[in-house]
Design a protein around this motif. Structure first.
Motif, short mmCIF file in Angstrom:
data_model
loop_
_atom_site.label_atom_id
_atom_site.label_comp_id
_atom_site.label_asym_id
_atom_site.label_seq_id
_atom_site.Cartn_x
_atom_site.Cartn_y
_atom_site.Cartn_z
N TYR A 194 37.01 37.35 35.33
CA TYR A 194 36.94 38.53 36.20
C TYR A 194 37.61 38.14 37.52
O TYR A 194 37.13 37.24 38.20
CB TYR A 194 35.48 38.96 36.41
CG TYR A 194 35.29 40.10 37.40
CD1 TYR A 194 36.05 41.26 37.33
CD2 TYR A 194 34.34 40.01 38.42
CE1 TYR A 194 35.87 42.30 38.23
CE2 TYR A 194 34.14 41.05 39.32
CZ TYR A 194 34.92 42.19 39.22
OH TYR A 194 34.75 43.22 40.11
N SER B 113 32.17 44.09 38.46
CA SER B 113 31.51 42.99 37.75
C SER B 113 30.51 43.48 36.71
O SER B 113 30.31 42.86 35.68
CB SER B 113 30.82 42.05 38.74
OG SER B 113 29.99 42.76 39.61
N VAL C 283 32.53 35.31 33.92
CA VAL C 283 31.25 35.98 33.67
C VAL C 283 30.88 35.76 32.20
O VAL C 283 31.76 35.67 31.34
CB VAL C 283 31.29 37.49 34.00
CG1 VAL C 283 31.53 37.72 35.47
CG2 VAL C 283 32.34 38.22 33.17
N ARG D 210 32.19 41.70 44.31
CA ARG D 210 31.74 40.36 43.89
C ARG D 210 32.86 39.32 43.97
O ARG D 210 32.60 38.14 44.23
CB ARG D 210 31.18 40.46 42.45
CG ARG D 210 30.80 39.15 41.85
CD ARG D 210 29.45 39.18 41.17
NE ARG D 210 29.21 37.92 40.49
CZ ARG D 210 28.88 37.81 39.23
NH1 ARG D 210 28.74 38.90 38.49
NH2 ARG D 210 28.67 36.63 38.69
N VAL D 211 34.11 39.72 43.68
CA VAL D 211 35.20 38.73 43.75
C VAL D 211 36.04 38.91 45.01
O VAL D 211 37.18 38.46 45.09
CB VAL D 211 36.09 38.78 42.49
CG1 VAL D 211 35.38 38.15 41.31
CG2 VAL D 211 36.53 40.21 42.16
#
Ligand SMILES: NC(=O)C1=CN([C@@H]2O[C@H](COP(=O)(O)OP(=O)(O)OC[C@H]3O[C@@H](n4cnc5c(N)ncnc54)[C@H](OP(=O)(O)O)[C@@H]3O)[C@@H](O)[C@H]2O)C=CC1
Ligand SMILES: Nc1nc2c(ncn2[C@@H]2O[C@H](COP(=O)(O)O)[C@@H](O)[C@H]2O)c(=O)[nH]1
Length: 315
Positions: free
Chosen positions: A251, A228, A273, A172-173
């Motif tokens: 995050y 995440s 988040v 996700r990152v």
């Protein structure tokens, strides 16, 4: 060019349920010398786990891996093992890792699990480090990663890894795919890697829905790693941030500027988040959902998931 699949592109086809209750379904998995209550664990990232998070997971019967960024590994391993818990650490591929391994050896400590963790482990530096680790700690269970192809998985198995972590640029990152153009979707990665080797494969990154865990197992993964999913809880690492009275947790990627302390070869970003309180409810729900997956697969344990039909719904 091949068409490749991600978790959202497939579903699993139900079979006849044979249990009277989902509670009968066993989600436990063996990895190395230990059995864990779930085939899922939190990413070895500084914004997801710290020493307290690791202890929390171990006490709940979940697998964990401590991250490798500014960690006193001697103290970490000694503390965990003094508490009667397993010790699972991360290693890099540079000289600082060799120094840490020597310190562990000098202290008479053997980690139960070592994860050699680099962005692309299909490389000469990883090959050398796997040999170093295997020579120094033959008793430790060595996880090597990350890789994303059958050929790379076969090499890591030959080099001596006891398990292989698969997944490149699906997180996700992650901004690796944006900055370098390289990425493979998780379903294709997991299917290819798991079918290429005998050792367990860990599907790393890209879990969005709880059902993605069952999909990964159905594609041949033994374990699943997620970042995440576990970020934003009391027990997660990562700072709390307040914006207009609402609470969030940071995050960030291991290859982000925030983790590296400099803007050099940055391949990760930071997001906020939603702060969600205690992690306990999440762990219970994840187990309930996977028990339900096993029941839909017509079995009593995770083996049932390996036998289900997978259908493609998006192309
Ligand atoms: N799963 C994924 O898709 C990804 C995960 N990450 C995570 O980010 C963290 C940092 O990863 P990583 O950059 O590997 O670790 P490091 O920054 O610790 O790099 C390890 C060493 O390998 C060298 N190296 C790294 N990438 C390459 C490359 N492409 N070619 C040649 N040498 C290289 C680096 O040298 P130099 O810096 O001089 O090149 C450095 O000496 C890890 O925790 C990793 O898991 C990062 C990207 C993708
Ligand atoms: N490309 C990058 N990948 C990263 C970075 N830091 C971690 N990771 C990978 O992501 C997963 C977690 O993914 P999620 O979808 O579950 O959030 C993690 O386990 C690593 O493999 C990074 O900086 N860049």
């Amino acid at each position: 060019m091949n068409t490749e699949l991600n978790y959202a592109d497939i579903y699993l086809v139900p079979k006849k349920t044979v249990v009277d209750s989902r509670k009968e379904c066993d989600t436990s998995v063996q990895l190395g010398n230990h059995r864990f209550v779930m085939p899922l664990y939190a990413s070895n990232m500084k914004s997801v786990v710290d020493a307290d998070t690791c202890e929390y997971f171990a006490r709940q019967g979940w697998f964990y891996t401590m991250h490798r960024f500014n960690v006193d590994v001697v103290r970490f391993v000694a503390d965990m093992q003094a508490k009667g818990l397993f010790a699972s650490i991360s290693a890099g591929v540079n000289e600082d890792t060799v120094v840490q391994l020597n310190e562990l050896k000098a202290a008479g400590l053997t980690p139960d699990y070592i994860t050699m963790d680099v962005a692309n482990a299909w490389c000469v530096k990883a090959e050398r480090m796997i040999k170093v680790i295997k020579d120094m700690f033959p008793e430790s269970f060595l996880i090597g990663g990350n890789i994303a192809t059958a050929e790379a998985a076969r090499d890591l198995e030959v080099w001596g890894c006891d398990a292989i972590k698969a997944g490149i640029a699906g997180g996700r990152v992650c901004i690796t795919k944006n900055k370098t153009g390289f990425h493979r979707p998780m379903v294709s990665t997991t299917l290819d890697c798991a079918h290429a080797v005998k050792v367990p494969v860990i599907a790393d990154g890209g879990v969005v829905e709880h059902g993605d865990v069952a999909k990964a197992i159905a594609c041949g993964a033994t374990m699943v790693m997620a970042g995440s999913l576990f970020a934003g809880y009391d027990e997660s690492a990562g700072n709390i941030v307040e914006i207009s009275g609402k609470h969030y947790k940071e995050y960030f990627g291991s290859a982000s500027q925030y983790n590296k302390g400099a803007y050099v070869n940055v391949e990760g970003k930071k997001i906020l988040v939603e702060y969600k309180g205690s992690m306990k409810k999440l762990l219970i729900e994840l187990m309930e959902d996977l028990q339900s997956s096993v029941s839909y697969a017509g079995g009593r344990d995770l083996n049932a998931l390996r036998d289900v039909e997978r259908i493609v719904v998006n192309r």
